[in-house]
Design an enzyme around this catalytic site. Sequence first.
Site, PDB file in Angstrom:
ATOM      1  N   HIS A  22       0.911  -1.103  -0.143  1.00  0.00           N
ATOM      2  CA  HIS A  22      -0.107   0.218  -0.086  1.00  0.00           C
ATOM      3  C   HIS A  22       0.853   1.277   0.180  1.00  0.00           C
ATOM      4  O   HIS A  22       0.685   2.218  -0.546  1.00  0.00           O
ATOM      5  CB  HIS A  22      -0.917   0.042   1.321  1.00  0.00           C
ATOM      6  N   ASP A 125      -5.549   5.965   2.045  1.00  0.00           N
ATOM      7  CA  ASP A 125      -5.632   4.413   1.887  1.00  0.00           C
ATOM      8  C   ASP A 125      -7.142   4.014   1.811  1.00  0.00           C
ATOM      9  O   ASP A 125      -7.950   4.312   2.916  1.00  0.00           O
ATOM     10  CB  ASP A 125      -4.830   3.720   2.519  1.00  0.00           C
ATOM     11  N   ALA A 353      14.709  -7.286  -2.072  1.00  0.00           N
ATOM     12  CA  ALA A 353      15.557  -7.216  -3.222  1.00  0.00           C
ATOM     13  C   ALA A 353      15.212  -5.726  -3.884  1.00  0.00           C
ATOM     14  O   ALA A 353      13.934  -5.362  -3.471  1.00  0.00           O
ATOM     15  CB  ALA A 353      15.306  -8.276  -4.386  1.00  0.00           C
ATOM     16  N   ASN A 374       1.264  -5.057  -6.739  1.00  0.00           N
ATOM     17  CA  ASN A 374       2.337  -4.037  -7.295  1.00  0.00           C
ATOM     18  C   ASN A 374       3.232  -4.961  -7.908  1.00  0.00           C
ATOM     19  O   ASN A 374       3.987  -4.682  -8.934  1.00  0.00           O
ATOM     20  CB  ASN A 374       2.983  -3.489  -5.925  1.00  0.00           C
ATOM     21  N   GLU A 378       4.641  -4.050 -11.815  1.00  0.00           N
ATOM     22  CA  GLU A 378       6.202  -3.743 -11.941  1.00  0.00           C
ATOM     23  C   GLU A 378       6.504  -4.720 -13.141  1.00  0.00           C
ATOM     24  O   GLU A 378       7.499  -4.563 -13.633  1.00  0.00           O
ATOM     25  CB  GLU A 378       6.873  -3.838 -10.612  1.00  0.00           C
ATOM     26  N   ALA A 393      -5.733 -12.966   0.092  1.00  0.00           N
ATOM     27  CA  ALA A 393      -6.236 -11.796  -0.575  1.00  0.00           C
ATOM     28  C   ALA A 393      -7.018 -11.918  -1.960  1.00  0.00           C
ATOM     29  O   ALA A 393      -7.397 -13.029  -2.337  1.00  0.00           O
ATOM     30  CB  ALA A 393      -5.580 -10.476  -0.119  1.00  0.00           C
TER      31      ALA A 393
HETATM   32  N1  UDP Z   1       9.217  -5.552  -2.856  1.00  0.00           N
HETATM   33  C1  UDP Z   1      10.617  -5.246  -3.051  1.00  0.00           C
HETATM   34  N2  UDP Z   1      11.349  -5.944  -2.669  1.00  0.00           N
HETATM   35  C2  UDP Z   1      11.112  -7.309  -2.126  1.00  0.00           C
HETATM   36  C3  UDP Z   1       9.685  -7.573  -1.813  1.00  0.00           C
HETATM   37  C4  UDP Z   1       8.799  -6.626  -2.182  1.00  0.00           C
HETATM   38  O1  UDP Z   1      10.886  -3.935  -3.778  1.00  0.00           O
HETATM   39  O2  UDP Z   1      12.282  -7.966  -1.881  1.00  0.00           O
HETATM   40  C5  UDP Z   1       8.131  -4.418  -3.068  1.00  0.00           C
HETATM   41  C6  UDP Z   1       7.703  -4.561  -4.537  1.00  0.00           C
HETATM   42  O3  UDP Z   1       8.288  -4.145  -5.535  1.00  0.00           O
HETATM   43  C7  UDP Z   1       6.309  -4.109  -4.300  1.00  0.00           C
HETATM   44  C8  UDP Z   1       5.701  -4.531  -2.936  1.00  0.00           C
HETATM   45  O4  UDP Z   1       6.950  -4.566  -2.355  1.00  0.00           O
HETATM   46  O5  UDP Z   1       6.255  -2.688  -4.684  1.00  0.00           O
HETATM   47  C9  UDP Z   1       4.968  -5.661  -2.606  1.00  0.00           C
HETATM   48  O6  UDP Z   1       3.619  -5.418  -3.034  1.00  0.00           O
HETATM   49  P1  UDP Z   1       2.872  -6.574  -3.603  1.00  0.00           P
HETATM   50  O7  UDP Z   1       1.601  -5.900  -3.942  1.00  0.00           O
HETATM   51  O8  UDP Z   1       3.475  -7.075  -4.955  1.00  0.00           O
HETATM   52  O9  UDP Z   1       2.562  -7.803  -2.568  1.00  0.00           O
HETATM   53  P2  UDP Z   1       2.442  -7.710  -0.926  1.00  0.00           P
HETATM   54  O10 UDP Z   1       3.905  -7.362  -0.474  1.00  0.00           O
HETATM   55  O11 UDP Z   1       1.523  -6.488  -0.769  1.00  0.00           O
HETATM   56  O12 UDP Z   1       2.038  -8.877  -0.817  1.00  0.00           O
END
Ligand code: UDP
Length: 502
Positions: A22, A125, A353, A374, A378, A393
Amino acid sequence: MKTESQAHRLNVAFLPYLSSGHLNPMVDTARLFARYGASVTIITTHANALTFQNAIDSDFNGGYHIRTQLVAFPAAQLGLPEGAENLKDGTSPDMVGKIFYGVSMLQGPFERLFQDLQPDCLVTDQLYPWTVESAAKLGIPRLCFYSASQFASCATHFIIKHKPHERLVSATQRFSIPGLPHNIEMTTLQLEEWIRTENEIADLMNEANESESRSYGTLCNSFHELEGDYQHLYQSTKGVKCWSVGPVSTWANKGNEDKVNRGHKEDLAQESEWLHWLNYKQNESVLYVSFGSLTRLSHAQIVEIAHGLENSGYSFIWVARKKDENDNGDIFLQEFEEKMRKNKKGFIIWNWAPQLLILDHPSIGGIVTHCGWNSILESVSAGLPMITWPMFAEQFYNEKLLVDVLKIGVPVGAKENKFWTSLGEDAVVGREEIAKAVVELMGKEESIEIRRRARELGGASKKSTEEGGSSYNNLMQLLDELNSLKASKATEETNLKIEMKG
Ligand code: UDP
């Protein structure tokens, strides 16, 4: 005292939820508002600010009107370790519950800040439904920030409305979701837990939906070319105005520094090592494996993933979470890491990462994703096809969008939707299924069409945020509208003062 130019500038307060999925897209959106002329304040807590403050400082130094305002997170009061202020910091259901509760305790401090800031608009949000009342008290518009797919929202809407899953003989029987433009089949097991069991999250989601319909409108991190059919449906089912302004990650984070710093506060010590490793790989030959910021896999599942990746024969870079030093999972993975290093087949990145940077690397040819929205956006922006492994979810709907509608995904065969704190100790997907999906995605012959479509969508995604593109136009139109609202409010106030004097 505000200067004349500050007084005329649209003043927007952003309130992101305290979870990476978020927070990241909302900070990106806030930065875009500032880039296109607004004066922006992002409200958050200390540890969360550390994950994006570098970008804000650099924007501020570049002349944009953007800053962060902090409130204290009650970690100590809740018995949480210092700095545990984001859902991703929760290592047990109990900890996650406390962080959730901690966020709810911030309502008072957040509202006091709104009063101090006196913004022209609140962007908050979806999970802060009470902000509709805050905006009403201030006499300003509230924009709801929705960080999931419109496809998923429409699917949930029609499932709740028609309850097709309640007429089935078993939880594994397939049914079609009514009301959607495509035939989308699901099983009851794949639906969100809160729809199946009506737990306390159901109350929060109902409140969120209800408050969204009373808001000025909704900002979505999506773009027309990705799920245009569902944008219209979203607006009509929810009865809201909606602006799709995504993908905000690639729009807001252009340079490598932005990409490497995004969303974390840890030092990425291994950075040069993984880059070096990827630089030696052929184009599109490496699979990136990540399950987002929240998922914590069982030891049994980690073992299956390791064998599945190794047996596929393809190279991979895998983001794995470190547990404590004596954990079996870590010992197994450390040995596996050593073996993969020697045969140059795999690279493990521990904990976090720089995902945007990795996805952009020419050696990456695909991603294994838990279907977080996200990560999907990406990957789409990077023109990459995906192996879909939804966990919790709305991720099972996202899988359907990728596999059945956009046809840029290969499903690994996940069957059950479980809250991320209760994924269990078993392996839900075996090594054979994992290896099979990897071969199907990475084998050039098998995936020519999938790759072509993913590349095309990547191109469309870039165009959407360029001048004249759909998301670009939506953001400009929204900013114009908010600026006009501010101007007419100022005129009304001046007229009122004149009337009162007269
Ligand atoms: N992310 C990252 N590195 C990691 C894990 C996650 O940069 O090692 C970032 C990813 O690029 C995204 C967010 O964290 O922007 C994760 O959001 P997503 O909606 O994919 O999944 P959630 O974590 O909410 O399950």
